[in-house]
Design an enzyme around this catalytic site. Structure first.
Site, PDB file in Angstrom:
ATOM      1  N   LYS A 190       0.811  -1.218   0.000  1.00  0.00           N
ATOM      2  CA  LYS A 190       0.000   0.000   0.000  1.00  0.00           C
ATOM      3  C   LYS A 190       0.845   1.270   0.000  1.00  0.00           C
ATOM      4  O   LYS A 190       0.385   2.318  -0.437  1.00  0.00           O
ATOM      5  CB  LYS A 190      -0.971  -0.019   1.176  1.00  0.00           C
ATOM      6  CG  LYS A 190      -2.038  -1.102   1.012  1.00  0.00           C
ATOM      7  CD  LYS A 190      -3.089  -1.063   2.101  1.00  0.00           C
ATOM      8  CE  LYS A 190      -4.212  -2.051   1.831  1.00  0.00           C
ATOM      9  NZ  LYS A 190      -3.798  -3.469   2.033  1.00  0.00           N
TER      10      LYS A 190
HETATM   11  C1  LIG Z   1      -4.421  -4.550   1.392  1.00  0.00           C
HETATM   12  C2  LIG Z   1      -3.660  -5.822   1.298  1.00  0.00           C
HETATM   13  C3  LIG Z   1      -4.056  -6.851   0.417  1.00  0.00           C
HETATM   14  C4  LIG Z   1      -5.313  -6.778  -0.431  1.00  0.00           C
HETATM   15  O1  LIG Z   1      -5.210  -5.825  -1.456  1.00  0.00           O
HETATM   16  P1  LIG Z   1      -6.520  -5.322  -2.241  1.00  0.00           P
HETATM   17  O2  LIG Z   1      -6.066  -4.204  -3.079  1.00  0.00           O
HETATM   18  O3  LIG Z   1      -7.481  -4.883  -1.158  1.00  0.00           O
HETATM   19  O4  LIG Z   1      -7.047  -6.480  -3.001  1.00  0.00           O
HETATM   20  C5  LIG Z   1      -3.256  -7.984   0.336  1.00  0.00           C
HETATM   21  N1  LIG Z   1      -2.149  -8.120   1.100  1.00  0.00           N
HETATM   22  C6  LIG Z   1      -1.753  -7.159   1.956  1.00  0.00           C
HETATM   23  C7  LIG Z   1      -0.544  -7.389   2.773  1.00  0.00           C
HETATM   24  C8  LIG Z   1      -2.490  -5.973   2.082  1.00  0.00           C
HETATM   25  O5  LIG Z   1      -2.075  -5.017   2.941  1.00  0.00           O
END
Ligand SMILES: *Cc1c(COP(=O)(O)O)cnc(C)c1O
Length: 474
Positions: free
Chosen positions: A112
């Site tokens: 993210k």
């Molecule tokens: C947010 C997150 C996901 C999921 O991603 P999306 O974009 O919501 O599908 C998967 N793995 C980790 C470690 C995350 O922080």
């Protein structure tokens, strides 16, 4: 470039949709026309570093931000010191035809950061131009909150109010958030579970008057700024995976991606890259025990589950049973027909499901999407196997991606697995898999021991309103 809502109507340009979030009719912002990248352009981009490439890719969407400004924003997001790897997004071979795409070298060790670091700067830029402020209100069960806080800390025109559930996050995740002492970062620890935090956010955000008075906004995964910034690493990963391919074969050379998924944000960006012309064969969607999306891609029937039917798993950032970004995919599936998309969501509202089984055959043939589920036992076994075989300690979410990726590996097609977090964030699960607690490195020790700052609150709207009233930027 103009943006439209998936349920109809025009939403303005990139900088407008950055600030707005949801369209007034409940739809999501999408480009009025999908930009295209041709093979010659991809080749021209091969020599760029990550900052340069992100500028090119984001420039296809953010046509209302002057190029020099966009470059400055990308430089601030991905330049000196923000990411621990000099390439920003490094690729590494882990055997069996699998390659890890390192998306977790940012300040909070989760993918993210790649989108949030850009979004934080881009929001500040737009707010400065408009002489305005934004108070971000959100709820987190872990990764989103810390990535958002680290992206806005110390900024002048943005404050963040992040609700987290008492005692539900890992020690590392808590430390990442609560150790921030910036005046504009407000950690509010609610005596309740994540869904109760989210309910509080929802109720305040639906109070139009309160929202307007306090300039409330969100940095959640439906924000188009995040989707667009994520497209850049799919292009980057394709370029790096094809660096060694003979020049005459590159233009057609396909790779596949496996994506640990929750809200469908990350994999949607991969779908965008594919629709834009990047040679991507398959997008492998991996989910955990909360397998609503796997069901959808197998049957064509989307049936979200309620909070009480969402399991708390050992890959907690994928504990999602209502994937908000799926609407953007369904919009493409339905030929970008806003009326049909709106009708689908009306069907969801009235019947609790969307039946697209008549379109099911197109998921793979037209959009390249296949799917699979990984459980706790799969995750633990996968972490153990790759630790033994190649001495790589996968985080639990990435392990879900690897588990499902293995079911779809094809000869001569590189399978690129997105590494969505680093293992130190989830020490307990790693200890369960490897039988011992990994030694805590000095940086982690320092983080865990740092003084923490937070405000405790009951699960109640009134004190939250009062707190925001007192601390919001105006
Ligand atoms: C947010 C997150 C996901 C999921 O991603 P999306 O974009 O919501 O599908 C998967 N793995 C980790 C470690 C995350 O922080």
């Amino acid at each position: 470039m103009q943006f439209i809502s998936t349920r109809g109507g025009s939403l303005g340009q990139y900088t407008d949709v950055l600030i707005e979030g949801l369209a007034p009719n409940g739809g999501l912002a999408v480009p009025a026309e999908m930009p295209r990248i041709d093979a010659a352009e991809l080749e021209r981009w091969r020599s760029l570093d990550y900052i340069g490439l992100a500028t090119e890719v984001l420039g296809l969407f953010a046509t209302d931000i002057p190029r020099a400004d966009l470059e400055r924003l990308c430089d601030a997001a991905y330049g000196a010191g923000r990411f621990s790897s000099p390439e920003v997004v490094p690729l590494s071979d882990i055997g069996e035809g699998l390659t890890l795409v390192g998306l977790s070298d940012g300040p909070t060790l989760a993918f993210k950061d790649l989108a949030m670091q850009f979004l934080g700067g881009a929001l500040e830029y737009v707010l400065t131009n408009r002489d305005s402020v934004l108070n971000v209100l959100g709820a987190t069960s872990g990764d989103t909150g810390s990535a958002a806080e680290h992206a806005v800390r110390g900024r002048e025109r943005i404050a963040i109010f992040m609700l987290s559930p008492e005692g539900r996050m890992s020690e590392y995740q808590r430390a990442q958030m609560y150790s921030l002492h910036d005046d504009n970062v407000h950690n509010i620890v609610v005596d309740g579970v994540f869904d109760e935090c989210q309910d509080l956010v929802k109720r305040l955000s639906e109070d139009i008057e309160f929202k307007r008075t306090h300039h409330l906004g969100a940095m959640n995964s439906i924000n188009f700024g995040r989707i667009s910034a994520q497209v850049a690493y799919y292009v980057w990963a394709w370029l790096r995976a094809t660096d060694e391919v003979a020049e005459s074969e590159r233009a057609e050379f396909e790779v596949s991606f496996a994506v640990p998924s929750g809200n469908f944000g990350n994999i949607l960006s991969g779908q965008y890259a594919r629709l834009m012309g990047v040679p991507i064969r398959r997008l492998v969607l991996a989910v955990n025990e909360n397998n609503v999306l796997d069901d959808f891609f197998r049957t064509g029937i989307y049936r979200p589950r309620s909070a009480e039917h969402t399991f708390a798993t050992s890959s907690p950032s994928m504990d999602v049973s209502r994937a908000s970004n799926l609407e953007r995919f369904i919009f493409e599936l339905l030929g970008r027909d806003a009326e049909r998309t709106a009708a689908a969501w009306e069907e969801l509202r009235t019947t609790g499901q969307i039946d697209l089984s008549a379109e099911r055959h197109r998921f793979e043939s037209e959009f390249g999407i296949v799917s699979g589920t990984s459980t706790h036992d799969n995750r633990i076994a996968t972490i153990r196997e790759f630790s033994d075989a190649v001495a790589v300690v996968l985080d639990p979410h990435t392990a879900d991606g690897v588990k499902v990726a293995r079911e779809y590996v094809e000869a001569d097609v590189p399978m690129l697995v997105l590494e969505t977090a680093k293992s130190p964030k989830f020490a307990n699960t790693i200890a369960e898999a490897l039988g011992s607690t990994a030694p805590v490195d000095p940086a982690t020790r320092a983080l865990l021991d740092a003084p923490q700052r937070l405000t405790e609150m009951p699960n109640d709207e009134a004190p939250l309103r009062a707190y925001i009233g007192e601390h919001a930027l105006r």
